[in-house]
Scaffold this active site. Structure first.
Site, mmCIF file in Angstrom:
data_model
loop_
_atom_site.group_PDB
_atom_site.id
_atom_site.type_symbol
_atom_site.label_atom_id
_atom_site.label_comp_id
_atom_site.label_asym_id
_atom_site.label_seq_id
_atom_site.Cartn_x
_atom_site.Cartn_y
_atom_site.Cartn_z
ATOM 1 C CE LYS A 17 -2.174 -0.468 3.945
ATOM 2 N NZ LYS A 17 -1.662 -1.755 4.465
ATOM 3 N NE ARG A 92 -4.128 0.052 10.328
ATOM 4 C CZ ARG A 92 -2.890 0.430 10.640
ATOM 5 N NH1 ARG A 92 -2.552 0.606 11.885
ATOM 6 N NH2 ARG A 92 -1.999 0.622 9.695
ATOM 7 N NE ARG A 131 8.990 -3.958 6.322
ATOM 8 C CZ ARG A 131 7.832 -3.283 6.350
ATOM 9 N NH1 ARG A 131 7.337 -2.781 5.249
ATOM 10 N NH2 ARG A 131 7.187 -3.135 7.470
ATOM 11 N NE ARG A 164 9.314 -2.161 11.448
ATOM 12 C CZ ARG A 164 8.113 -1.603 11.427
ATOM 13 N NH1 ARG A 164 7.905 -0.454 12.031
ATOM 14 N NH2 ARG A 164 7.120 -2.169 10.797
ATOM 15 N NE ARG A 175 2.005 -5.545 11.414
ATOM 16 C CZ ARG A 175 2.927 -5.144 10.533
ATOM 17 N NH1 ARG A 175 4.051 -5.811 10.384
ATOM 18 N NH2 ARG A 175 2.707 -4.079 9.790
#
Ligand SMILES: [Zn+2]
Length: 217
Positions: A17, A92, A131, A164, A175
């Site tokens: 996104k 959200r 990542r 992270r 999530r």
């Protein structure tokens, strides 16, 4: 000057996104506003809702919907959004989406597009767990598609890169669960309104500009 463009980006975490939001921002010259940035700015400026949000954030608690909505309302009232905006990470949940509807209606504004970026869970876990982020300057790398020049070190500031906690596979799966429960119900709402533009999250990066231009006209 063309007419304003108001866009909401929807999709699971890691779907791409943010990348698309920034491409649209450059193409049309309208700002991307994320929930995280809005909250940080409101806290820094000490706005009415920023003060309340800051309390939750300093205790490490989730900021409740009505406070997030207040911060978003303050941000959307600022004068730099005359040409439109791209909301990334808001709404959200159903209460947030209802707030956005009523805010826009009160101000005589409307959404033009909801861009829904799709990607399956396995691809998301793979993408996010590769990542690496710089804890000092915030730069984000990807071990496969965008590795740093020197392994484990930020190109920009030389700090040591980290995975992270948010990007660990078990956390990513959590999530995704939260996304399915809270955010996915919004898809029907926007589909029913005829605003939904669905795009695949694994579309070739060098063709994204053309694809997004086609969709947005
Ligand atoms: Zn850095």
């Amino acid at each position: 000057m063309s007419r304003p463009l108001r866009i909401v980006m929807l999709g699971p975490p890691g779907s791409g996104k943010g990348t698309r939001a920034h491409i649209i921002s450059e193409l049309y010259g309208i700002p991307v506003i994320t929930t995280g940035d809005m909250l940080r700015e409101a806290v820094a400026k000490g706005t009415e809702y920023g003060k309340i949000a800051g309390g939750y954030m300093s205790r490490g608690e989730l900021v409740p919907d009505e406070i997030v909505n207040g911060v978003v309302g303050e941000r959307l009232s600022m004068s730099d959004l005359e040409n439109g905006f791209i909301l990334d990470g808001f709404p959200r949940s159903a209460p947030q989406a209802e707030f956005l509807d009523s805010f826009l209606e009160e101000h005589g504004l409307k959404l033009d597009h909801v861009i829904y970026v799709t990607l399956d869970d396995e691809a998301i876990v793979k993408r996010l767990s590769n990542r690496r982020s710089c804890p000092s300057c915030g730069e984000v790398y990807h071990l496969v598609s965008m590795p740093p020049k020197k392994e484990g070190v930020c190109d920009k500031c030389g700090s040591e890169l980290v995975l992270r906690d948010d990007d660990r596979p078990s956390v990513i799966r959590n999530r995704l669960e939260v996304y399915r429960e809270k955010t996915q119900p919004l898809l029907k709402k926007y589909r029913d309104k005829g605003l939904m533009r669905e795009v695949p999250g694994d579309y070739p990066l060098d063709q994204l500009q053309e694809q997004l231009k086609r969709i947005l006209g």
